[in-house]
Design an enzyme around this catalytic site. Sequence first.
Site: not given
Length: 761
Positions: A174, A454
């Site tokens: 980096e 139901s």
Amino acid sequence: MISPTITWGIRLALVLVSVASAGLAGYGLLLSANLTLPKSDDHPPLLIYGAPFLLRPGLPVAESGLMDRLHRLGYRPVSDAVRRPGEYRVTGDGMDLYLRAQEDHHVPARLVALTMAQGVVTEIRAGSAGPLETLVSLEPPLISGLRGGARQMREWIPLSRMPARMVETVLAVEDRRFFSHPGIDPIAVGRALWANLTRGGVVQGGSTITQQLAKNLFYSPQRTIGRKLKESVAALVLEWKYRKEEILESYLNEIYLGQAGSVAMYGVGEAAHRYFDKALDDLTIEEMATIAGLIKGPNTYAPTKNLDLATRRRDVVLRRLREDGRLTEEEWKVAVNRPLRVTLPQDVLTDAPYFLDYLLRQVEEGTGMGIPEGAKIYSTLDPWVQEVATDSLHKGLARLEAAFPELKQGEHPLQGAVVVLEPATGHLLAMVGGRDYRVSQFNRAVQARRQAGSLMKPFVYLTAFEAGRDQGRTGHTPATLLLDEPVTFESGAGSWSPQNYDRQFHGQVSLRTALEHSYNVPAVRVAQQVGVPALRSTLAGFGLELQADNLSVALGSASVSLLDITGAYGGLANGGIMTKPLGLYRVTGESGDVLWSLLPDRHQAASPQAAYLVTSLLKGVMDRGTGAKARALGVQGPVAGKTGTTDGYRDAWFVGYTPELVIGVWVGFDDERPLKLTGSQAALPIWSDLARRLIPPTTRDFEMPSGLVQRDVDPRTGQLATSRCPERTPEVFIAGTEPTVYCELHGGGLWERLKQTFGFS
């Protein structure tokens, strides 16, 4: 001679440069007064804990997941004597367990001895031979944390504790010149510009670690020239205000490294835990390279998403280390030839994003304010149950798609939801709101309201049983005979002729048979007799506030959430005592003071006798009716439950319960297109898999309350059975509603009357 136009242009350019420089200088002075790096004690996370797990006599070791729970909490098995908190030793007839301290609950660390027989805990003692213990629990598991509104878990690791090789690996890939540049690296910028120009696109970046940190902490990720200039100024200011080591420490702890479910990962320490279940010191060089490689694109190179891309990126980092002389040729060859293996820790596997969203809304609505930093939320979630529920739903939906390929057609994928709760306390043990939180954050367990079908029928009959208490022997009982014949009802909306699922009519059937086989017509007839207002009142008592004002509510035409209907069935399981589902115990401040606690909302919604009758009917559903498939799928023990299928087969439901546990499952599509499957076909298999894993075969039966009587009846007449009746069915009645007439169809009854008269029955 220089022309006046050129001279004027040069002056204008100088003026613009001067203004821009002055502006940047002023911006830099402003930043120098306001920019600060985060520290280890800044912005403490809001921590969210699951429920403590109770150790008790009678606990089944395998079915309760005890060993998995210990592993998840980080307990270590030892072969010698247990000496420190966090250790345990399995012996021939039990386990020695050194429990950790629970400081927030003022419970010290202590050694307990569990005695077991046939896989069940029989007793718990303090120490190896101390007195019997009654209240013993494992510590609450840490589920997640929040910082600044983002769900994340971070332990700040000082630079002095960072492995040198981890730091070197990040710098190599980096920012090689981190310790020599002033915050901006002209060489890296020039190299990036040349690479981007020659390749015709953005293929390389020139940002330093300091610039990346400034962007992550202070600016949006949007790529603009203005943001890049601000980021560069901020980097120069940070380098002026702080030492390089302080900047690097912040970067290594604050860098975003991907997602684990709904949890955002920040920092190399958290990435080590989330991807490899290791501390930083235990990482291999290739694992360090994998983490360093993530920085370029956390969601692209995450090994949990694309192992091939992650491996290639890892090898790029390893090659850079070899080029810099930080890896020998032999070390490099060994590292790149090792396969990349991810070992997810248990807390990643059991992430509960839908539950956490629900929990935080519940806290914010309850307190009426934001949640302060450093607070602790103690929830009711059981991470082990959550893991099992998530697994059962995912596997169950995949099996449905394999069996019915047409379910994979269409724009929206097949979805499902699961809720698991304790009926006595209302505590939510698990909540799964969909297949993939990363794709859709819509919580189908709470936010979706669908027709219940139901599932409403048990409450129709419950209302009738309560009314029957006052009507005596003329009221409804489980043995009452109902007509299942064509019928038309008139209302303001017109005429309505309900049909049964099988499009058949079955003549005269008992109320028990009508519910066990989920016949529609008898349920509507009973609803008409008790009245829609009485039915709505019953439903409201169980937490179902419905707007329906016609008889179709008996067949589930009104919409409910899975959480609400599961909670209502919890009221049935709890003997008619309805406890509103809740997801947390309390919220404490950073210093431990209680900021808010949630009191259970509990009330008697139905009599224990009527609730028990409905439970008795629903046990029959599991043994002989629409839920009998669960037995074939391995569900054992006393279980009550009900299927639900809505008109047009758009929704499939199953809710079932024992005295200790209620499980609700919904399956359907978000766009409400038909499943073309019943609740028994779509929801029941998922429920059965989950129930089989959570409900031990030795679970206790439902306790019959006082005020009930048992009688043998003839199922064809509903009257007391005699010696001449070909069938004798044991039935339960609220005292005073039981039949007194002996079977008039088959005759007899003299001997029964004599026995009853002289007290032998």
